[in-house]
Design a protein around this motif. Structure first.
Motif, PDB file in Angstrom:
ATOM      1  N   ALA A   1       0.575  -1.027  -0.373  1.00 40.74           N
ATOM      2  CA  ALA A   1      -0.598   0.319  -0.336  1.00 40.74           C
ATOM      3  C   ALA A   1       0.873   1.560   0.036  1.00 40.74           C
ATOM      4  O   ALA A   1       0.042   2.369  -0.151  1.00 40.74           O
ATOM      5  CB  ALA A   1      -1.247  -0.333   1.305  1.00 40.74           C
ATOM      6  N   GLY A   2       1.850   1.042   0.369  1.00 38.09           N
ATOM      7  CA  GLY A   2       2.697   1.935   0.028  1.00 38.09           C
ATOM      8  C   GLY A   2       2.978   3.402   1.515  1.00 38.09           C
ATOM      9  O   GLY A   2       3.517   4.325   1.190  1.00 38.09           O
ATOM     10  N   THR A   3       2.541   2.176   3.016  1.00 33.63           N
ATOM     11  CA  THR A   3       2.551   3.046   4.009  1.00 33.63           C
ATOM     12  C   THR A   3       3.339   2.563   5.002  1.00 33.63           C
ATOM     13  O   THR A   3       2.694   2.551   6.260  1.00 33.63           O
ATOM     14  CB  THR A   3       0.797   2.910   4.213  1.00 33.63           C
ATOM     15  N   HIS A   4       4.512   1.893   5.159  1.00 33.81           N
ATOM     16  CA  HIS A   4       5.084   1.120   5.393  1.00 33.81           C
ATOM     17  C   HIS A   4       6.247   1.808   6.291  1.00 33.81           C
ATOM     18  O   HIS A   4       6.701   2.700   5.793  1.00 33.81           O
ATOM     19  CB  HIS A   4       6.126   0.330   5.307  1.00 33.81           C
ATOM     20  N   PRO A   5       5.227   2.289   7.722  1.00 36.32           N
ATOM     21  CA  PRO A   5       6.511   3.668   8.298  1.00 36.32           C
ATOM     22  C   PRO A   5       8.263   3.189   8.378  1.00 36.32           C
ATOM     23  O   PRO A   5       9.016   3.505   9.203  1.00 36.32           O
ATOM     24  CB  PRO A   5       6.190   3.726   9.926  1.00 36.32           C
ATOM     25  N   ASP A   6       8.602   1.438   8.232  1.00 33.36           N
ATOM     26  CA  ASP A   6       9.559   1.687   8.723  1.00 33.36           C
ATOM     27  C   ASP A   6      10.455   0.990   7.081  1.00 33.36           C
ATOM     28  O   ASP A   6      11.735   0.926   6.825  1.00 33.36           O
ATOM     29  CB  ASP A   6       9.737   0.068   9.210  1.00 33.36           C
ATOM     30  N   TYR A   7      10.003   1.765   6.029  1.00 39.08           N
ATOM     31  CA  TYR A   7       9.675   1.520   4.865  1.00 39.08           C
ATOM     32  C   TYR A   7      10.616   3.465   4.479  1.00 39.08           C
ATOM     33  O   TYR A   7       9.666   4.150   4.212  1.00 39.08           O
ATOM     34  CB  TYR A   7      10.068   0.698   3.572  1.00 39.08           C
ATOM     35  N   LEU A   8      11.587   3.469   3.499  1.00 41.89           N
ATOM     36  CA  LEU A   8      12.162   4.769   3.318  1.00 41.89           C
ATOM     37  C   LEU A   8      12.614   4.961   2.092  1.00 41.89           C
ATOM     38  O   LEU A   8      13.671   4.962   1.262  1.00 41.89           O
ATOM     39  CB  LEU A   8      12.456   5.925   4.276  1.00 41.89           C
ATOM     40  N   GLU A   9      12.237   5.923   0.877  1.00 44.24           N
ATOM     41  CA  GLU A   9      13.210   6.251   0.060  1.00 44.24           C
ATOM     42  C   GLU A   9      13.590   7.637   0.046  1.00 44.24           C
ATOM     43  O   GLU A   9      12.636   8.860  -0.007  1.00 44.24           O
ATOM     44  CB  GLU A   9      12.404   6.075  -1.398  1.00 44.24           C
ATOM     45  N   ILE A  10      14.512   7.710  -0.381  1.00 47.63           N
ATOM     46  CA  ILE A  10      15.028   8.883  -0.583  1.00 47.63           C
ATOM     47  C   ILE A  10      15.544   9.458  -1.939  1.00 47.63           C
ATOM     48  O   ILE A  10      17.015   8.376  -3.169  1.00 47.63           O
ATOM     49  CB  ILE A  10      16.456   9.685   0.246  1.00 47.63           C
ATOM     50  N   VAL A  11      15.047   9.897  -2.737  1.00 46.83           N
ATOM     51  CA  VAL A  11      14.998  10.457  -3.817  1.00 46.83           C
ATOM     52  C   VAL A  11      15.419  12.122  -4.533  1.00 46.83           C
ATOM     53  O   VAL A  11      15.430  12.621  -3.910  1.00 46.83           O
ATOM     54  CB  VAL A  11      13.561  10.174  -5.251  1.00 46.83           C
ATOM     55  N   PRO A  12      16.293  12.141  -5.702  1.00 44.70           N
ATOM     56  CA  PRO A  12      16.036  13.804  -6.211  1.00 44.70           C
ATOM     57  C   PRO A  12      14.646  14.626  -5.488  1.00 44.70           C
ATOM     58  O   PRO A  12      13.799  13.874  -5.793  1.00 44.70           O
ATOM     59  CB  PRO A  12      16.424  13.614  -7.606  1.00 44.70           C
ATOM     60  N   ASP A  13      14.574  16.316  -5.054  1.00 44.80           N
ATOM     61  CA  ASP A  13      13.980  16.944  -4.918  1.00 44.80           C
ATOM     62  C   ASP A  13      13.163  17.465  -6.420  1.00 44.80           C
ATOM     63  O   ASP A  13      13.677  17.416  -7.446  1.00 44.80           O
ATOM     64  CB  ASP A  13      14.363  17.778  -4.876  1.00 44.80           C
ATOM     65  N   PRO A  14      11.845  16.696  -6.299  1.00 43.83           N
ATOM     66  CA  PRO A  14      10.653  16.965  -7.495  1.00 43.83           C
ATOM     67  C   PRO A  14      11.488  18.668  -8.388  1.00 43.83           C
ATOM     68  O   PRO A  14      10.989  18.510  -9.742  1.00 43.83           O
ATOM     69  CB  PRO A  14       9.480  16.462  -7.690  1.00 43.83           C
ATOM     70  N   GLU A  15      11.281  19.081  -6.943  1.00 38.22           N
ATOM     71  CA  GLU A  15      10.937  21.083  -7.413  1.00 38.22           C
ATOM     72  C   GLU A  15      12.209  20.965  -7.999  1.00 38.22           C
ATOM     73  O   GLU A  15      12.079  22.531  -8.761  1.00 38.22           O
ATOM     74  CB  GLU A  15      10.541  21.479  -6.165  1.00 38.22           C
ATOM     75  N   SER A  16      13.439  20.645  -8.059  1.00 37.56           N
ATOM     76  CA  SER A  16      14.737  20.534  -7.963  1.00 37.56           C
ATOM     77  C   SER A  16      15.478  20.708  -9.612  1.00 37.56           C
ATOM     78  O   SER A  16      14.855  19.415 -10.091  1.00 37.56           O
ATOM     79  CB  SER A  16      16.066  19.996  -7.662  1.00 37.56           C
ATOM     80  N   LYS A  17      16.237  21.599 -10.992  1.00 39.00           N
ATOM     81  CA  LYS A  17      15.866  21.127 -12.113  1.00 39.00           C
ATOM     82  C   LYS A  17      16.968  20.168 -12.370  1.00 39.00           C
ATOM     83  O   LYS A  17      18.218  19.997 -12.978  1.00 39.00           O
ATOM     84  CB  LYS A  17      16.540  22.509 -12.823  1.00 39.00           C
ATOM     85  N   SER A  18      18.034  20.172 -11.229  1.00 40.79           N
ATOM     86  CA  SER A  18      19.631  19.892 -11.342  1.00 40.79           C
ATOM     87  C   SER A  18      19.577  18.710 -11.135  1.00 40.79           C
ATOM     88  O   SER A  18      20.343  17.690 -11.495  1.00 40.79           O
ATOM     89  CB  SER A  18      20.251  20.408 -10.239  1.00 40.79           C
ATOM     90  N   ASP A  19      18.024  17.578 -10.749  1.00 40.63           N
ATOM     91  CA  ASP A  19      18.100  16.111 -10.326  1.00 40.63           C
ATOM     92  C   ASP A  19      18.699  16.086  -8.779  1.00 40.63           C
ATOM     93  O   ASP A  19      19.332  15.151  -8.928  1.00 40.63           O
ATOM     94  CB  ASP A  19      18.445  15.393 -11.724  1.00 40.63           C
ATOM     95  N   GLU A  20      19.284  16.967  -7.884  1.00 38.65           N
ATOM     96  CA  GLU A  20      20.471  16.730  -7.133  1.00 38.65           C
ATOM     97  C   GLU A  20      19.439  15.770  -5.965  1.00 38.65           C
ATOM     98  O   GLU A  20      18.143  16.353  -5.365  1.00 38.65           O
ATOM     99  CB  GLU A  20      21.374  17.694  -6.677  1.00 38.65           C
ATOM    100  N   ILE A  21      20.087  15.347  -5.258  1.00 38.87           N
ATOM    101  CA  ILE A  21      19.751  14.388  -3.801  1.00 38.87           C
ATOM    102  C   ILE A  21      20.231  15.580  -2.906  1.00 38.87           C
ATOM    103  O   ILE A  21      21.512  15.328  -2.844  1.00 38.87           O
ATOM    104  CB  ILE A  21      20.106  12.954  -3.419  1.00 38.87           C
ATOM    105  N   ARG A  22      19.854  16.555  -2.130  1.00 43.90           N
ATOM    106  CA  ARG A  22      20.766  17.450  -1.574  1.00 43.90           C
ATOM    107  C   ARG A  22      20.076  17.377   0.164  1.00 43.90           C
ATOM    108  O   ARG A  22      19.814  16.363   0.560  1.00 43.90           O
ATOM    109  CB  ARG A  22      19.311  19.174  -1.228  1.00 43.90           C
ATOM    110  N   VAL A  23      21.451  18.127   0.589  1.00 47.63           N
ATOM    111  CA  VAL A  23      21.666  17.716   2.282  1.00 47.63           C
ATOM    112  C   VAL A  23      20.871  17.237   2.925  1.00 47.63           C
ATOM    113  O   VAL A  23      20.869  17.142   4.059  1.00 47.63           O
ATOM    114  CB  VAL A  23      23.094  18.737   2.137  1.00 47.63           C
TER     115      VAL A  23
END
Length: 356
Positions: A78-100
């Motif tokens: 369901a995409g709601t497991h509290p112990d699973y986390l994805e860190i991806v590039p900021d969709p608002e960022s034009k640079s497609d970076e994963i920021r600090v």
């Protein structure tokens, strides 16, 4: 018969890697940080998804696969497991970076703590998109891992990661399958008559080849030229520029509708094949076997050193990314350089009035 659907099981060429992961987990030796590498289209994310589900599942089977029915599996699906986390590039960022900021929030909160008594699974994808500050912040987390926290970095260009990050992760390289194995899988998933050509265009990566085929179908539904037809037209221009019968600047305009990632992929494969043919090998293995005759004729006129230097230029262009590139200027530069390689060897192309 396996109780799991195909999507819930490792791909055939994942079998060895999956067995290593499951054996390590069963022996209590699973690393706290795993770096999953490999080229596009070999199923890295699919393998990471299977592993994530398995680690969170309350009742994995004897082969290490998630049961698919327990409460943990239901939450994950369901995409709601509290112990699973994805860190991806900021969709608002034009640079497609994963920021600090994303990494700092991970370390500064209870994000590293499991809430349901099992593993905490964190997937960072694509890891090479971390900027320097983000990588430095992640390093602190890697140096002081939390118990039962599993961090997975998915990466297609591990050389872009700092050595300090790579050294604190155990690498699992997802391989490109053998051609027979890849073709068997691809033909089972598509009825395309061009499976072999698609696979070679995808550098042997079956999922990438399938995506190409599916993209072709979408384009056909929109009554657009399919990707193979576009490639044929671009290849004709590539040959004509080398022969001096097509102005490189005019050809760059014709290419301007093509995305840089796609066009540079084609160029790289054409030049690679030319260098294989120019090497004198009696039966070189080509990516573009369907263009053999034209490539063979052009290879006779290509000076290998100039070809290798041009291939390096293409590699640098691919590595630089395409976020802010002016594609027309990029294509003009590449095609003018390509024309000059052959002008320098063919006096007929140095006559007055011929402009590059």
């Amino acid at each position: 018969m396996s109780p799991h659907t195909e999507a819930e099981a490792p791909l055939p060429w994942h079998a060895a890697g999956w067995q290593l992961l499951w054996q390590a987990r069963a022996a209590g030796r699973l690393p706290h940080a795993l770096l999953v590498t490999g080229p596009p289209g070999v199923g890295k994310r699919r393998l990471v998804g299977l592993l994530s589900r398995s680690l969170l599942c309350a009742r994995p089977d004897a082969g290490g696969l998630a049961c698919g029915h327990c409460r943990e599996c239901e939450l994950f699906a369901a995409g709601t497991h509290p112990d699973y986390l994805e860190i991806v590039p900021d969709p608002e960022s034009k640079s497609d970076e994963i920021r600090v900021d994303a990494i700092r929030r991970l370390a500064a909160s209870d994000a590293l703590t499991a809430h349901r008594g099992g593993h905490k699974v964190i997937v960072l994808d694509p890891a090479q998109n971390m900027n320097l500050n983000a990588a430095n912040s992640l390093l602190k987390t890697l140096e002081e891992p939390s118990p039962d926290t599993f961090l997975c970095l998915v990466c297609e260009q591990p050389g872009r990661l700092p050595a300090t990050i790579r050294s604190r992760c155990q690498e699992l390289r997802v391989p490109v399958p053998s051609e027979p194995q890849a073709l068997e899988w691809l033909r089972a998933h598509t009825d395309s008559a061009d499976a072999e050509t698609l696979l070679r265009l995808a550098y042997g990566a079956p999922l990438r080849a399938l995506a190409l085929e599916q993209e072709n179908r979408r384009q056909e539904n929109r009554q657009q030229e399919d990707r193979l037809s576009q490639r044929t037209q671009a290849f004709a221009g590539f040959i004509a520029v080398a022969g001096g019968t097509r102005d490189p600047v005019a050809e760059a305009v014709a290419w301007n509708d093509h995305e840089p990632a796609i066009l540079l992929d084609w160029l790289y494969s054409w030049v690679s094949d030319l260098l294989r043919l120019a090497s004198g090998h009696p039966a070189p293995r080509l990516i573009n076997q369907d263009k053999l005759e034209a490539l063979r004729n052009l290879a006779q006129r290509l000076e290998p050193r100039a070809g290798h230097l041009y291939l390096m230029q293409l590699m640098e262009a691919r590595a630089d990314g395409y976020g802010s590139v002016n594609r027309l200027l990029l294509y003009e530069s590449l095609l003018v350089h390509w024309a000059r390689i052959f002008r320098s060897r063919d006096p007929a192309l140095r006559q007055p009035g011929w402009q590059s």
